[in-house]
Scaffold this motif. Structure first.
Motif, PDB file in Angstrom:
ATOM      1  N   VAL A   1       0.967  -1.256  -0.004  1.00 15.38           N
ATOM      2  CA  VAL A   1      -0.087   0.054  -0.057  1.00 15.38           C
ATOM      3  C   VAL A   1       0.835   1.384   0.015  1.00 15.38           C
ATOM      4  CG1 VAL A   1      -1.911  -1.152   1.278  1.00 15.38           C
ATOM      5  CG2 VAL A   1      -0.350   0.031   2.593  1.00 15.38           C
ATOM      6  N   TRP A   2       2.119   1.084   0.469  1.00 18.14           N
ATOM      7  CA  TRP A   2       3.112   2.238   0.459  1.00 18.14           C
ATOM      8  C   TRP A   2       4.242   1.810  -0.130  1.00 18.14           C
ATOM      9  CZ3 TRP A   2       5.506   4.770   5.286  1.00 18.14           C
ATOM     10  CH2 TRP A   2       5.717   6.401   5.089  1.00 18.14           C
ATOM     11  N   ALA A   3       4.383   1.505  -1.262  1.00 20.12           N
ATOM     12  CA  ALA A   3       5.458   0.796  -1.988  1.00 20.12           C
ATOM     13  C   ALA A   3       6.743   1.824  -1.945  1.00 20.12           C
ATOM     14  CB  ALA A   3       5.015   0.175  -3.342  1.00 20.12           C
ATOM     15  N   ASP A   4       6.490   2.883  -2.348  1.00 18.27           N
ATOM     16  CA  ASP A   4       7.636   3.784  -2.794  1.00 18.27           C
ATOM     17  C   ASP A   4       8.353   4.493  -1.609  1.00 18.27           C
ATOM     18  OD1 ASP A   4       5.358   5.171  -2.013  1.00 18.27           O
ATOM     19  OD2 ASP A   4       5.548   6.859  -3.231  1.00 18.27           O
ATOM     20  N   GLN A   5       7.727   4.399  -0.297  1.00 18.05           N
ATOM     21  CA  GLN A   5       8.393   5.109   0.808  1.00 18.05           C
ATOM     22  C   GLN A   5       8.539   4.229   2.035  1.00 18.05           C
ATOM     23  OE1 GLN A   5       6.845   9.046   1.601  1.00 18.05           O
ATOM     24  NE2 GLN A   5       6.093   9.267  -0.257  1.00 18.05           N
ATOM     25  N   TYR A   6       7.746   3.182   1.996  1.00 21.41           N
ATOM     26  CA  TYR A   6       7.724   2.292   3.467  1.00 21.41           C
ATOM     27  C   TYR A   6       9.253   1.587   3.777  1.00 21.41           C
ATOM     28  CZ  TYR A   6       6.626  -0.949   7.162  1.00 21.41           C
ATOM     29  OH  TYR A   6       6.540  -1.653   8.517  1.00 21.41           O
ATOM     30  N   SER A   7       9.785   1.323   2.865  1.00 17.09           N
ATOM     31  CA  SER A   7      11.100   0.698   3.051  1.00 17.09           C
ATOM     32  C   SER A   7      12.014   1.729   3.772  1.00 17.09           C
ATOM     33  CB  SER A   7      11.739   0.135   1.837  1.00 17.09           C
ATOM     34  OG  SER A   7      13.111  -0.369   2.079  1.00 17.09           O
ATOM     35  N   ASN A   8      12.057   3.098   3.114  1.00 23.40           N
ATOM     36  CA  ASN A   8      12.881   4.043   3.993  1.00 23.40           C
ATOM     37  C   ASN A   8      12.261   4.358   5.275  1.00 23.40           C
ATOM     38  OD1 ASN A   8      14.692   6.399   3.903  1.00 23.40           O
ATOM     39  ND2 ASN A   8      13.295   7.488   3.575  1.00 23.40           N
ATOM     40  N   PHE A   9      11.105   4.528   5.468  1.00 24.95           N
ATOM     41  CA  PHE A   9      10.514   4.709   6.814  1.00 24.95           C
ATOM     42  C   PHE A   9      10.782   3.661   7.822  1.00 24.95           C
ATOM     43  CE2 PHE A   9       6.707   3.646   9.453  1.00 24.95           C
ATOM     44  CZ  PHE A   9       6.957   4.804  10.463  1.00 24.95           C
ATOM     45  N   SER A  10      10.733   2.462   7.274  1.00 25.87           N
ATOM     46  CA  SER A  10      10.948   1.292   8.228  1.00 25.87           C
ATOM     47  C   SER A  10      12.460   1.118   8.853  1.00 25.87           C
ATOM     48  CB  SER A  10      10.647  -0.008   7.550  1.00 25.87           C
ATOM     49  OG  SER A  10      10.845  -1.025   8.417  1.00 25.87           O
ATOM     50  N   GLU A  11      13.324   1.620   7.654  1.00 30.47           N
ATOM     51  CA  GLU A  11      14.859   1.481   8.078  1.00 30.47           C
ATOM     52  C   GLU A  11      15.092   2.595   9.337  1.00 30.47           C
ATOM     53  OE1 GLU A  11      17.063   1.974   4.508  1.00 30.47           O
ATOM     54  OE2 GLU A  11      16.571  -0.013   3.901  1.00 30.47           O
TER      55      GLU A  11
END
Length: 370
Positions: free
Chosen positions: A166-176
């Motif tokens: 649902v938030w493919a473009d930013q979730y990875s950066n946010f989670s890190e």
């Protein structure tokens, strides 16, 4: 039967006759007349009702200065902090200064977390919390106008899979970024918990509930992200503001033990006040800039047999402001490895030795038969 003299279109009226009047001077035939009268009087008495305005905690003080703990000085020497810890045990809340977490990292996580609440309502409903899924967006029901939105983040792989869709473009950066900040908070928490337990010669206990059944909860630490609404209609109207605040706080108190934790770290730069709630009431104070506000959790209160007081904290944002993001990191130390599991675990050294023995036996076997 239509021509029967007993058939009629008017329904029969079988009303009971009125009760017979009772003579005023007639005595009761019950032997224990006084006892029966007293019983009826007590049974018909209207109970004292606890109205919603009495459920809301009573404010004990307008502004109160909380104790401050210097984490940098604590690393150099733990002496001289006993008096501060005793005050922290009673208030259940304190400010941590010189904690070593850069303001740049805090601001970066807050800015990235704001993007979570910009998702569409359709995507939020996909990641909404439920009895089986204890992470995601908290849904509100009713006509009350909420002062914030909530999102629960944790290290659960299921949350990662859903949010990456649902938030493919930013979730990875946010989670890190969340993972980096959570690791720093956990390192600080381990030092503080050891310090608090050593003050009263206490040890952590990882027991089940009283009924012997472990509550279903998220394993490990987690973070509550709050988006504080900037609706000027609510903020400018004191009555609506207090009604929404009461509703929000009562809901928060009910859910206070939803996730068992030892310490809770509040990141809320820009807040005008910070409220600390307990069973005895609540107090408010103005937090210092760049300080982390920490509240005592239910685990530490249980381990200390009540020496440390469990409280709930909440930042307050007033004025015609933009939407603010605050975070509450709930730290839960990992339980120790059971003794049986320790006994069954083979160390790395023993594994290497076992491989060498197998290699030697294989070479010996090959040499004999060739």
């Amino acid at each position: 039967m239509a021509n029967s003299p007993y058939s009629t279109n008017v329904p029969l009226d079988f009303r009971a006759p009125p009760p017979s009047p009772v003579a005023a001077g007639r005595r009761s035939s019950v032997a224990n007349d006084e006892i029966l009268t007293e019983f009826l009087h007590r049974s018909l008495r209207v109970p004292d009702l606890v109205l919603p305005d009495r459920v809301f905690p009573r404010q004990n003080s307008k502004i109160q200065n909380l104790p401050k703990l210097d984490f940098k000085a604590l690393n150099n020497s733990s002496s001289g902090f006993d008096q501060v810890i005793d005050v922290i045990a009673q208030t259940g809340c304190f400010e941590l200064v010189n904690h070593g977490i850069s303001g740049q990292l805090l601001s970066s996580v807050v800015d990235s977390g704001a993007g979570v609440f910009r998702l569409s309502q359709e995507k939020k409903s996909i990641v909404s919390r439920s009895a089986e899924r204890l992470y995601g967006f908290v849904e509100f029901h009713g006509d009350e106008k909420e002062l914030n939105e909530e999102f629960v983040w944790c290290r659960d792989d299921s949350l990662k899979l859903v949010m990456e869709k649902v938030w493919a473009d930013q979730y990875s950066n946010f989670s890190e970024k969340m993972e980096a900040l959570m690791c720093k908070i956990e390192n600080i928490s381990e030092v503080l918990v050891q310090l608090f337990l050593a003050r009263f010669s206490l040890k952590p206990r990882f027991d089940d509930d009283d009924d012997g059944v472990k509550k279903k909860e998220i394993a490990g630490s987690l973070c509550y992200l709050y988006k504080h609404c900037s609706d000027s209609e609510i903020i400018s109207n004191d009555d609506q503001y207090m009604d929404s605040l009461r509703y929000d706080v009562i809901r928060m108190l009910i859910r206070g033990s939803e996730h068992s934790h030892t310490l809770c770290f509040h990141v809320c730069d820009g807040s005008s006040e910070f409220h600390v709630y307990s069973k005895k009431g609540w107090v408010s104070f103005s937090p210092d800039t760049n300080a982390l506000i920490i509240t005592i959790g239910d685990q530490l209160q249980t381990w200390s047999e009540g020496k440390y007081k469990h409280v709930i904290g909440r930042p307050i944002f007033k004025g015609d402001l933009e939407d603010y993001i605050s975070m509450a990191f709930l730290y839960s130390p990992p339980p120790p490895i059971p003794k049986i599991q320790k006994d069954n675990t083979i160390s790395f050294g023993h594994q290497v030795l076992f491989v060498l023995i197998l290699t030697f036996l294989y070479n010996l076997y090959s040499f004999i038969f060739t």
